[in-house]
Enzyme design. Structure first.
Site, PDB file in Angstrom:
ATOM      1  N   ASP A  98       0.866  -1.170   0.000  1.00 55.40           N
ATOM      2  CA  ASP A  98       0.000   0.000   0.000  1.00 55.40           C
ATOM      3  C   ASP A  98       0.904   1.223   0.000  1.00 55.40           C
ATOM      4  O   ASP A  98       1.843   1.299   0.797  1.00 55.40           O
ATOM      5  CB  ASP A  98      -0.864  -0.012   1.273  1.00 55.40           C
ATOM      6  N   ASP A 199      -3.070   4.587  -2.384  1.00 53.53           N
ATOM      7  CA  ASP A 199      -4.152   5.125  -1.553  1.00 53.53           C
ATOM      8  C   ASP A 199      -4.596   6.518  -2.015  1.00 53.53           C
ATOM      9  O   ASP A 199      -3.752   7.397  -2.201  1.00 53.53           O
ATOM     10  CB  ASP A 199      -3.614   5.207  -0.119  1.00 53.53           C
ATOM     11  N   GLU A 254      -6.364   3.900  -5.970  1.00 51.91           N
ATOM     12  CA  GLU A 254      -7.678   4.032  -5.331  1.00 51.91           C
ATOM     13  C   GLU A 254      -8.267   5.373  -5.763  1.00 51.91           C
ATOM     14  O   GLU A 254      -7.613   6.404  -5.640  1.00 51.91           O
ATOM     15  CB  GLU A 254      -7.538   3.975  -3.809  1.00 51.91           C
ATOM     16  N   HIS A 327     -11.079  -3.309   3.346  1.00 51.09           N
ATOM     17  CA  HIS A 327     -11.062  -2.877   4.750  1.00 51.09           C
ATOM     18  C   HIS A 327     -11.885  -1.619   4.999  1.00 51.09           C
ATOM     19  O   HIS A 327     -12.023  -1.189   6.134  1.00 51.09           O
ATOM     20  CB  HIS A 327      -9.607  -2.635   5.166  1.00 51.09           C
ATOM     21  N   ASP A 328     -12.412  -1.000   3.944  1.00 51.52           N
ATOM     22  CA  ASP A 328     -13.216   0.219   4.099  1.00 51.52           C
ATOM     23  C   ASP A 328     -14.705  -0.037   3.923  1.00 51.52           C
ATOM     24  O   ASP A 328     -15.505   0.897   4.001  1.00 51.52           O
ATOM     25  CB  ASP A 328     -12.806   1.267   3.046  1.00 51.52           C
TER      26      ASP A 328
END
Ligand code: GLC
Length: 555
Positions: A98, A199, A254, A327-328
């Site tokens: 990430d 990210d 993302e 995870h979001d």
């Protein structure tokens, strides 16, 4: 359609804190990961994406980085990371890190120096601005915590944070910051990692002058000034030219609020391609407006429309990243499937998205059909954005309804420890207690039980990924949707080199009469995947069972 390794792979996402605890302190870590590499490989994936493992005060569980070149001590050491990397590579698994460079932690040396030595170069690494009289520099809101500006008394200046107060935004317009970013990328690529999940990368370029927004947008006023900013193209191109072009690496950005039209500016294949693919969010809004806190009822037509648009508009030009959990996001079974038909709907949802064109991502626990836990009070949540969103919701609808909404919408739903067995603490840790609550259903829903059951969700994922790997039609075939108006069925075909695939998914527990679309004869097809046991079809249709999925191959 150009072929490439990253198009053929499937990726497993590890959120390290809740994956597996190897040293008995209640927190997931690299030792735990190392012990599960064979398991990950056995699912049939080809790569692991690690949510941030770097040193971090964990205000946003690693998305607030204090040192980009070291590992969070709770998770292990750089040496242990190298062991994991090596172990993954030995098993033929790629490793994707990430990369969080829209912001750092407020504990990063750069940020500390930007305050302690305001005349140093580090001051301009961030967005420090004077207030406008007693007012903040502009009216932007942080997605996590009220206004996007925090005041510093010593400097009599504010800094910008689009996320938590402890996550100051980096000033990417500063060429020195971009050099730092490239240096971080090279550090990990030189070590042998295979790429990055970047990210909120589409937020890195803010509109010149940081103007206030004329629009009020709940928890994100100002977003149109930075979500696809003026220099994004340029900066992404620079990263590609100076870094990615020199490695055989994979990049997925993302991209909140991304449209196909804008995505194509960055991911269209050819000389100007900046990223391999992007995570858009549009398909995660079939039960809400924009994001799960603005809950609506589930609308299959909305879901199908988004999926089909991305499939159709990218086909032959650019590549999709496919996901339904991370995870979001709360667990998908609670959103688009059914807890009552947990196993059936988990398999249907898996088929629905993995049989599309793109690189599929599977989030830890998704492969065994994990569901949202029940949070009894607001004190049980730990996620910074949940606490903030709950506060806003409570002021509008009162505490009871806000808690109910948090149970549906919170990111914490996806962050409970992975359920490995029916043993104490679900086999996640040998400590007395795991760092975060477990889902009560772990005695029934766990990896060990799934391994033993040939009809488990886990074994279905294995079959599905194996089928994808062995049939290029799933990877490279064209896409065409049928029965667009249906509110219950999502049916599409894929076509490749004279073969056809028909994918039929029911999103209801009700019986629906399905008749094959024109040109298909089910009695001539080969039923290659399904979530019930059936006798062979004798007619060109059938009545669906709850959350049924069937995939027919015609060759
Ligand atoms: C991304 C991450 C999320 C994080 C946020 C701020 O959306 O996926 O977990 O909180 O960025 O870094």
């Amino acid at each position: 359609m150009l072929k490439s390794w990253y198009k053929e792979m499937a990726v497993y996402q590890v959120w390290p804190r809740s994956f597996c605890d190897g040293d008995g302190d209640g927190i997931g870590d690299l030792k735990g990961v190392l012990s599960k590499l064979d398991y990950i490989k056995s699912i049939g994936v080809d790569a692991i994406w690690f949510s941030p493992l770097y040193k971090s005060p964990q205000k946003d569980y690693g998305y607030d980085i204090a040192d980009y070149k070291s590992i969070q001590p709770e998770y292990g050491t750089l040496e242990e990371f190298k062991e994991v990397l090596d172990g993954a590579h030995k098993r033929g698994l790629k490793v994707i890190m990430d990369l969080v460079v829209n912001h750092t932690s407020d504990q990063h040396e750069w940020f500390k120096k930007s305050i302690e030595e305001p005349d140093s170069q580090y001051h301009d690494y961030y967005y420090w601005r004077k207030g406008k009289g007693k007012r903040r520099p502009n009216n932007w809101m942080s997605t996590f915590a009220g206004p996007a500006w925090e005041y510093n008394e010593k400097l009599d200046e504010y800094y910008l944070h689009l996320f938590a107060i402890e996550q100051p935004d980096l000033n990417m317009d500063n060429p020195k910051v971009r050099e730092e970013v490239k240096d971080i990328m090279k550090f990990w690529l030189d070590m042998g990692v295979d790429g990055f999940r970047e990210d909120v990368i589409t937020f890195i370029s803010k509109k010149e002058g940081l103007p206030s927004s004329p629009y009020w947008f709940p928890v994100a006023t100002g977003i149109e000034k930075y979500m696809h900013g003026p220099h994004l193209d340029e900066y992404l191109m620079e990263f590609k030219r100076d870094v990615y072009d020199h490695y055989d690496c994979f990049t997925v950005g993302e991209a909140p609020m991304m449209t196909t039209k804008n995505a194509l500016k960055h991911i269209t294949e050819g000389e100007n391609q900046q990223l391999n693919t992007m995570f858009h969010f549009e398909h995660m809004a079939a039960d809400c407006l924009f994001y799960s806190w603005f809950k609506t009822s589930f609308n299959l037509k909305k879901l199908k429309k988004v999926f089909s648009r991305w499939q159709n508009e990218l086909y032959g030009k650019a590549w999709n990243a496919l996901y339904i959990e991370n995870h979001d996001q709360p667990r998908i079974i609670n959103r688009y499937g059914s807890v009552e038909y947990r196993v059936e709907s988990a398999k249907m949802l898996a088929t629905m998205y993995i049989c599309q064109s793109g690189t599929p991502f599977i989030y830890q626990g998704q492969e065994i059909g994990m569901t949202n836990p029940t949070f009894e009070s607001i004190d049980e949540f730990t996620d910074v954005s949940t606490v903030n969103n709950y506060g806003v919701a409570k002021s509008i609808m009162g505490a009871d309804k806000a808690l109910k909404l948090a149970n549906y919408a919170s990111r914490d739903n996806a962050r409970t420890p992975v359920q490995w067995s029916a043993e104490k603490n679900a086999g996640f840790t040998t400590a007395d207690k795991p760092w975060f609550k477990l889902n009560d259903n772990y005695k029934e829903v766990n990896v060990e039980a799934a391994e033993k059951d040939p009809d488990s969700v886990l074994n279905y994922y294995r079959k599905l990924l194996k089928f994808r790997k062995e049939n290029e039609i799933v990877i490279y075939g064209s896409y065409k949707e049928h029965f667009k108006k249906s509110k219950e069925l999502y049916v599409y075909e894929r076509e490749y080199e004279g073969k056809k695939l028909l994918v039929i998914n029911s999103f209801t527990d009700k019986e629906v009469q399905f008749v094959a679309p024109k040109g298909f004869d089910l009695t001539k097809g080969n039923l290659v995947l399904s979530n019930y046991n059936y006798p062979a079809v004798t007619s060109n249709g059938f009545k669906t069972k709850p959350y049924e999925t069937r995939v027919y191959l015609f060759d």
